[in-house]
Design a protein around this motif. Structure first.
Motif, PDB file in Angstrom:
ATOM      1  N   HIS A 113       0.869  -0.977   0.196  1.00 24.05           N
ATOM      2  CA  HIS A 113      -0.402  -0.056  -0.023  1.00 24.05           C
ATOM      3  C   HIS A 113       0.970   1.373   0.066  1.00 24.05           C
ATOM      4  N   ARG A 114       2.107   1.006   0.718  1.00 21.33           N
ATOM      5  CA  ARG A 114       3.030   2.442   0.444  1.00 21.33           C
ATOM      6  C   ARG A 114       3.573   2.982  -0.535  1.00 21.33           C
ATOM      7  N   VAL A 115       3.892   1.336  -0.976  1.00 20.99           N
ATOM      8  CA  VAL A 115       4.870   1.808  -2.702  1.00 20.99           C
ATOM      9  C   VAL A 115       3.947   2.255  -3.997  1.00 20.99           C
ATOM     10  N   GLN A 116       3.174   1.261  -3.824  1.00 20.19           N
ATOM     11  CA  GLN A 116       2.390   0.916  -5.414  1.00 20.19           C
ATOM     12  C   GLN A 116       1.389   1.868  -5.856  1.00 20.19           C
ATOM     13  N   GLY A 117       0.713   2.569  -4.592  1.00 21.20           N
ATOM     14  CA  GLY A 117       0.579   4.296  -5.312  1.00 21.20           C
ATOM     15  C   GLY A 117       1.251   5.018  -5.866  1.00 21.20           C
ATOM     16  N   ASP A 118       2.753   4.827  -4.896  1.00 23.16           N
ATOM     17  CA  ASP A 118       3.770   6.546  -5.586  1.00 23.16           C
ATOM     18  C   ASP A 118       4.219   5.407  -6.967  1.00 23.16           C
ATOM     19  N   GLU A 141       7.504  -8.054 -18.341  1.00 18.32           N
ATOM     20  CA  GLU A 141       8.090  -8.770 -16.922  1.00 18.32           C
ATOM     21  C   GLU A 141       8.295  -7.813 -16.049  1.00 18.32           C
ATOM     22  N   MET A 142       7.859  -6.333 -16.284  1.00 23.06           N
ATOM     23  CA  MET A 142       8.328  -5.153 -15.050  1.00 23.06           C
ATOM     24  C   MET A 142       7.293  -5.000 -14.724  1.00 23.06           C
ATOM     25  N   CYS A 143       6.860  -4.115 -13.593  1.00 22.53           N
ATOM     26  CA  CYS A 143       5.534  -3.839 -12.631  1.00 22.53           C
ATOM     27  C   CYS A 143       4.673  -3.043 -12.820  1.00 22.53           C
ATOM     28  N   ALA A 144       5.170  -1.864 -13.667  1.00 14.72           N
ATOM     29  CA  ALA A 144       4.155  -0.766 -14.656  1.00 14.72           C
ATOM     30  C   ALA A 144       4.152  -1.237 -15.614  1.00 14.72           C
ATOM     31  N   THR A 145       2.831  -0.975 -15.958  1.00 15.91           N
ATOM     32  CA  THR A 145       3.224  -0.177 -17.712  1.00 15.91           C
ATOM     33  C   THR A 145       2.140   1.054 -18.104  1.00 15.91           C
ATOM     34  N   TYR A 146       2.782   1.818 -19.227  1.00 17.23           N
ATOM     35  CA  TYR A 146       2.355   2.966 -19.159  1.00 17.23           C
ATOM     36  C   TYR A 146       1.355   3.189 -20.940  1.00 17.23           C
ATOM     37  N   ASN A 147       0.428   3.399 -21.273  1.00 19.55           N
ATOM     38  CA  ASN A 147       0.110   3.122 -22.900  1.00 19.55           C
ATOM     39  C   ASN A 147      -0.801   4.275 -23.233  1.00 19.55           C
ATOM     40  N   ALA A 148      -0.239   5.222 -23.709  1.00 19.27           N
ATOM     41  CA  ALA A 148      -1.084   6.327 -24.189  1.00 19.27           C
ATOM     42  C   ALA A 148      -2.633   6.123 -24.501  1.00 19.27           C
ATOM     43  N   ARG A 152       8.461 -12.887  -0.667  1.00 25.71           N
ATOM     44  CA  ARG A 152       7.683 -14.071  -0.692  1.00 25.71           C
ATOM     45  C   ARG A 152       6.440 -14.004  -1.437  1.00 25.71           C
ATOM     46  N   PHE A 153       5.690 -12.861  -0.330  1.00 26.32           N
ATOM     47  CA  PHE A 153       4.330 -13.130   0.382  1.00 26.32           C
ATOM     48  C   PHE A 153       4.084 -11.421  -1.254  1.00 26.32           C
ATOM     49  N   LEU A 154       4.715 -10.467  -1.527  1.00 28.00           N
ATOM     50  CA  LEU A 154       4.237  -9.216  -2.188  1.00 28.00           C
ATOM     51  C   LEU A 154       4.718 -10.437  -3.537  1.00 28.00           C
ATOM     52  N   GLU A 155       5.598 -11.391  -3.942  1.00 24.85           N
ATOM     53  CA  GLU A 155       6.077 -12.065  -4.788  1.00 24.85           C
ATOM     54  C   GLU A 155       4.918 -12.752  -5.580  1.00 24.85           C
ATOM     55  N   VAL A 197      -3.099   2.197 -17.423  1.00 23.87           N
ATOM     56  CA  VAL A 197      -1.973   1.793 -17.141  1.00 23.87           C
ATOM     57  C   VAL A 197      -1.842   0.586 -16.155  1.00 23.87           C
ATOM     58  N   LEU A 198      -0.902  -0.680 -16.226  1.00 21.42           N
ATOM     59  CA  LEU A 198      -1.177  -0.955 -15.269  1.00 21.42           C
ATOM     60  C   LEU A 198       0.287  -1.604 -14.542  1.00 21.42           C
ATOM     61  N   ALA A 199      -0.399  -1.930 -13.567  1.00 20.77           N
ATOM     62  CA  ALA A 199       0.856  -1.836 -12.278  1.00 20.77           C
ATOM     63  C   ALA A 199       0.652  -3.348 -10.728  1.00 20.77           C
ATOM     64  N   THR A 200       1.100  -3.733 -10.152  1.00 22.73           N
ATOM     65  CA  THR A 200       1.719  -4.376  -9.155  1.00 22.73           C
ATOM     66  C   THR A 200       3.122  -4.033  -8.084  1.00 22.73           C
ATOM     67  N   HIS A 201       3.244  -4.924  -7.403  1.00 27.48           N
ATOM     68  CA  HIS A 201       4.535  -4.184  -6.497  1.00 27.48           C
ATOM     69  C   HIS A 201       5.120  -4.303  -7.641  1.00 27.48           C
ATOM     70  N   PRO A 202       7.205  -3.603  -6.576  1.00 29.67           N
ATOM     71  CA  PRO A 202       8.310  -4.063  -7.791  1.00 29.67           C
ATOM     72  C   PRO A 202       8.955  -5.325  -7.204  1.00 29.67           C
ATOM     73  N   TYR A 203       8.155  -6.252  -6.757  1.00 32.21           N
ATOM     74  CA  TYR A 203       8.240  -7.539  -6.619  1.00 32.21           C
ATOM     75  C   TYR A 203       8.025  -8.596  -7.563  1.00 32.21           C
ATOM     76  N   ARG A 204       6.916  -7.903  -8.091  1.00 34.84           N
ATOM     77  CA  ARG A 204       6.100  -8.674  -8.575  1.00 34.84           C
ATOM     78  C   ARG A 204       6.344  -8.703  -9.981  1.00 34.84           C
ATOM     79  N   THR A 205       5.721  -9.382 -11.465  1.00 33.71           N
ATOM     80  CA  THR A 205       5.750  -9.214 -12.007  1.00 33.71           C
ATOM     81  C   THR A 205       4.393  -8.961 -13.550  1.00 33.71           C
TER      82      THR A 205
END
Length: 233
Positions: free
Chosen positions: A17-22, A55-62, A190-193, A209-217
């Motif tokens: 919660h602390r990082v994904q929104g940022d 394989e990234m944690c977030a992408t943006y497409n205009a 591991r839980f976040l992954e 925008v597609l996004a998840t936590h940086p530990y996941r893809t």
């Protein structure tokens, strides 16, 4: 943490919660500061380079109508060993042509423990490119549902977030006794992954925008959506 039993799952959820929104906010500030669409695609990762979008944690497409670009870029990058930063601006039709030029039945390995989602085929990418963009986006939205483990951790996570808010608020008055805990252990990671949720955000500008936590893809999100649409092969 307040005094009492600890929950690694809830602590990991707080970290998310602390990082994904940022991360989502930062990506939008860089890619669409005025919603002009001047940056057609972007991504966020903890890696040193711009790797395959899935394989990234977030992408943006205009342009949400070109959401399948994430798959096409991923395929060309992994199959042809191309740098995504060099081909990210390639027109979608040109990317499609490069996928079509690969041998029938060609596959690229994906980072997954499941045999079903352990690779991405040329045919799956071509079928996704031929799928109506609205259908693809709806499937991704439907796949972006928190799993049972995450939902079970959420109530306690909300308690911890509120406790943290009270501790940070000097005017909050008396708060329950609390102590700081390490949320960087392998168990938290591991839980976040495995369980960090996915966000699919439709933007007022027409982007997504597609996004998840940086530990996941983002691959598990794509794999679930492609499977439901019957496109995995």
């Amino acid at each position: 943490m307040s005094r009492g039993p600890r929950s690694v799952e809830a602590e990991a959820a707080v970290a998310c919660h602390r990082v994904q929104g940022d991360i989502e906010d930062l990506l939008l500030r860089l890619c669409a500061p005025d919603a002009s669409g001047r940056v057609p695609t972007g991504a966020c990762t903890g890696e040193e380079d711009w790797i395959a979008p899935v394989e990234m944690c977030a992408t943006y497409n205009a342009n949400a109508a070109e959401l399948a670009r994430d798959l096409a870029l991923s395929w060309v990058s992994l199959h042809d060993k191309e740098s995504v930063s060099r081909i990210s601006g390639t027109p979608l039709e040109a990317l499609r042509a490069r996928v079509e030029a690969a041998p029938r039945g060609a596959r690229v390995p994906m980072n997954s423990t499941s045999e079903l989602t352990g690779s991405l085929s040329r045919e799956t990418v071509l079928k996704a490119l031929a799928t109506p963009p609205a259908t693809l986006l709806e499937a991704l939205e439907a796949a972006a549902v928190p799993d049972d483990a995450w939902r079970a951790a959420e109530p306690k996570a909300r308690e911890l977030l509120e406790l943290s808010r009270q501790l940070d608020d000097e005017a909050a008055g008396e708060v329950p006794p609390a102590f700081w805990v390490d949320i960087t252990t392998r168990e938290h990671t591991r839980f976040l992954e495995e369980h960090a949720p996915f966000h699919v955000r439709r933007l007022p500008s027409g982007g997504v925008v597609l996004a998840t936590h940086p530990y996941r893809t983002l691959w598990p999100l794509w794999a679930d959506a492609l499977f439901v649409l019957g496109l995995m092969s």
